[in-house]
Write a protein that holds these residues in place. Structure first.
Motif, short mmCIF file in Angstrom:
data_model
loop_
_atom_site.label_atom_id
_atom_site.label_comp_id
_atom_site.label_asym_id
_atom_site.label_seq_id
_atom_site.Cartn_x
_atom_site.Cartn_y
_atom_site.Cartn_z
N ASP A 41 21.78 74.54 78.61
CA ASP A 41 20.46 75.05 78.24
C ASP A 41 20.41 76.56 78.48
N ASN A 152 19.79 68.69 69.02
CA ASN A 152 19.23 67.47 68.43
C ASN A 152 18.12 66.88 69.30
N CYS A 153 17.97 67.40 70.52
CA CYS A 153 16.95 66.90 71.43
C CYS A 153 15.74 67.84 71.52
N ARG A 159 16.33 75.05 66.15
CA ARG A 159 17.74 74.66 66.07
C ARG A 159 18.57 75.71 65.33
#
Length: 281
Positions: A41, A152-153, A159
Motif C-alpha cells: 500500500d 482490484n480491492c 486503479r
C-alpha cells in the motif's frame, strides 16, 4: 506509533522503493503515508502523482466522515458522485498493437527524458506516444502482479497501475511488439531465455486480470486520440509513402535521384520553351 516514527521508518524504506522505479516517487506521500496499511500500500501511494494523491485523500476523508457520523448506506459517497457525474465517454477499449500503429500510420514511441510522474501521453500533431521506460525483470514482474491484485480491492477510479498494464497489453501482442518498443527505449527487457516472447506473454496474461471501469480509465483520452489518428486515411497514405520510399537508404537514394532527374527535365523543358519564344539575339 508517532509521526516521527513513521517518518523515520519511511525514510529507511525510501531507497528500496525508489530502486529501479521508472517513475518519480511522490516524496510528499512518502512523508505523510501514515494511512498505509502495509508495504505494498505504501509503494502504491508513493507512486501516485500529487493530483492523484489529493484525490485519494478526499475519498478517504469522505469515508471517514461517513463512519464518524454513521451516515446511512443509501447516501452516495464522494466516489459514487464522481462516477455518476462522469458521462460515459466513447473512448475505445482497445487499440492496435505498437508495430501496427507504427506501420499503418507512423506512430512513434518515445521515452521521457526525465522520469516524471506515472503518466503516458500522446502528441496528436506529431504522432508520438511518450511514456516512462519500464524495466522488465523478475522483480518488476512480481511487483506489477502484486500491485494489480492490490488495486482490484480499491475503487475503480484509483486503479492507475491496472490502466497502465491494460494499455501495455493492448500495445503488445507478440514478441515483435516487445522488440519494437525496446528499440524505441520505452521498454528495457532483461529477461534471458526467450525474453521478448516471455515479456509479451506476461503482459497478455496479466492484462486479463486488470478490471477497468472505462468511464474512469486514466488513459481513455489517449485511447480515443490514438484511434482517431489510426483511422485517418491521410495519415495512412503518408505512412505508406514513408514505408515505401524511406524505409532503407537505397530507397531514399532512388527517390532523391528520381527527384533530381525530374528537376533537370523540368528545367530543360523550361529553357527549351523559353528559348523558342524568346530566342537570343
Amino acid at each position: 506509533m508517532s509521526n516521527k516514527s513513521f517518518t523515520s521508518f519511511n525514510a529507511v524504506l525510501e531507497p528500496f522503493i525508489c530502486l529501479d522505479m521508472p517513475w518519480t516517487i511522490n516524496h510528499e506521500a512518502m512523508k505523510s503515508s501514515e494511512e498505509a496499511a502495509h508495504l505494498l500500500d505504501l509503494y502504491w501511494r508513493c507512486s501516485l502523482s500529487p493530483k492523484m494523491s489529493k484525490k485519494l485523500s478526499e475519498l478517504e476523508r469522505d469515508l471517514c466522515e461517513r463512519e464518524k457520523y454513521g451516515f446511512e448506506q443509501e447516501q452516495p459517497t464522494l466516489a459514487e458522485i464522481h462516477l455518476s457525474s462522469n458521462a460515459p465517454n466513447n473512448a475505445p477499449k482497445v487499440i492496435a498493437n505498437a508495430t501496427e500503429l507504427n506501420k499503418m500510420v507512423g506512430i512513434e514511441f518515445e521515452k521521457f527524458k526525465d522520469k516524471g510522474h506515472f503518466i503516458v501521453t500522446f502528441s496528436k500533431p506529431k504522432g508520438i506516444i511518450g511514456m516512462p521506460r519500464l524495466k522488465i525483470d523478475t522483480r518488476q514482474k512480481n511487483l506489477l502482479i502484486n500491485l494489480i491484485a492490490f488495486e482490484n480491492c480499491i475503487l475503480p477510479c484509483m486503479r492507475i497501475f491496472s490502466c497502465y498494464v491494460k494499455l501495455m497489453d493492448a500495445l503488445i501482442d507478440s514478441e515483435n511488439d516487445v522488440m519494437f518498443l525496446q528499440q524505441c527505449g520505452v521498454i528495457y527487457n532483461t529477461l534471458i531465455e526467450k525474453s521478448h516472447e516471455e515479456a509479451a506473454t506476461f503482459f497478455n496474461d496479466i492484462g486479463n486480470f486488470c478490471f477497468i471501469d472505462y468511464n474512469t480509465n486514466h488513459f481513455s483520452g489517449l485511447y480515443k486520440d490514438v484511434q482517431e489518428y489510426y483511422c485517418s486515411s491521410r495519415r495512412r497514405r503518408w505512412a505508406s509513402f514513408q514505408q515505401k520510399y524511406f524505409s532503407n537508404p537505397w530507397a531514399r537514394i532512388s527517390l532523391f535521384a528520381a527527384g533530381f532527374l525530374l528537376i533537370l527535365s523540368v528545367a530543360q523543358t523550361f529553357y527549351a520553351i523559353y528559348g523558342y519564344h524568346k530566342p537570343m539575339k
